[in-house]
Design an enzyme around this catalytic site. Sequence first.
Site, mmCIF file in Angstrom:
data_model
loop_
_atom_site.group_PDB
_atom_site.id
_atom_site.type_symbol
_atom_site.label_atom_id
_atom_site.label_comp_id
_atom_site.label_asym_id
_atom_site.label_seq_id
_atom_site.Cartn_x
_atom_site.Cartn_y
_atom_site.Cartn_z
ATOM 1 N N SER A 166 0.848 -1.189 0.000
ATOM 2 C CA SER A 166 0.000 0.000 0.000
ATOM 3 C C SER A 166 0.881 1.235 0.000
ATOM 4 C CB SER A 166 -0.897 0.023 1.241
ATOM 5 O OG SER A 166 -1.549 1.279 1.376
ATOM 6 N N TYR A 181 -2.551 -0.094 10.223
ATOM 7 C CA TYR A 181 -2.654 -0.599 8.849
ATOM 8 C C TYR A 181 -1.396 -0.257 8.055
ATOM 9 C CZ TYR A 181 -4.213 -1.139 4.022
ATOM 10 O OH TYR A 181 -4.307 -1.502 2.693
ATOM 11 N N LYS A 185 1.402 -2.851 6.188
ATOM 12 C CA LYS A 185 1.790 -2.803 4.782
ATOM 13 C C LYS A 185 3.273 -2.476 4.616
ATOM 14 C CE LYS A 185 -2.090 -4.063 3.073
ATOM 15 N NZ LYS A 185 -2.177 -5.381 2.394
#
Length: 276
Positions: A166, A181, A185
């Site tokens: 990401s 998050y 990633k």
Amino acid sequence: MADTQGSEAMPYLSTEPSPNASWAVNLSHKVIAITGANRGIGLGLAEVCLANDAAVVYSLDLSEPDEDFQALAKKNPNRFKYLHMDVTDEASIKQTVDAIVAAEGAIHGMIANAGMTKHQPALEFSREQVEQLFKLNVFGAFSCAQAAAKKFIELGIKGSIVFTASMTSYRPNRAGPSAPYGGTKAAVRNMTHTLAMEWAQYGIRVNSVSPGFVRTQMTAKIEAAPDFDTKMKYYGGMPRLALPQELGGAYVYLMSDTATYTTGIDIPVAGIVGAW
């Protein structure tokens, strides 16, 4: 089965193309597995892989297929299939990879795409929520890559593994902050480099793709926010969300035999988001 413990003594299995190699970028004759491909980014990637002549694409997902999956399967008879799999369960992953090989005789690519996000201020995250994100996004991705690599080695296949990372692994997401998050990633993107180094001797390539804002069910709230247009304006670049299919070209390239000298890299597909 090949002995993966004594890797120091093994000669490198070169990915150098054969003299009669085709330089067309396609997935002809390849069996590709995509985790989390019943919807969202995974489903979009499946569509692009099928459009680029993949022999068979498997969606490995915990949820049951819905209408979107069925529609794509109908357009591609016997080429888009579903197997129930839990990416957080090593036994489930091994059983599923074995089932693909039993049915198709081989597996050539694994796209470790399944993941989840949760957007909220860092002060509001519980330890349980953070662990859930890491269990799925990091541990699950690693286990899928490991299972695929073991099968490639067993079968003598020069396989390809692609992680979905990401742009939050590079920069904060101001439109929808999530420190845990982004951390998952970043772990995935960093893991790509080391696995590429370790598994090169087996002819296995490992890469990742870092999407920017993509229109899926998970990002619906971000796009629906009243200040979304303003936030996009100050990001610069393309002030919109991508269609999942717009990511597919990067994955197809990395899965294809045209990319035989491409390993250990991340390809940002983000409409310039995160480039500054």
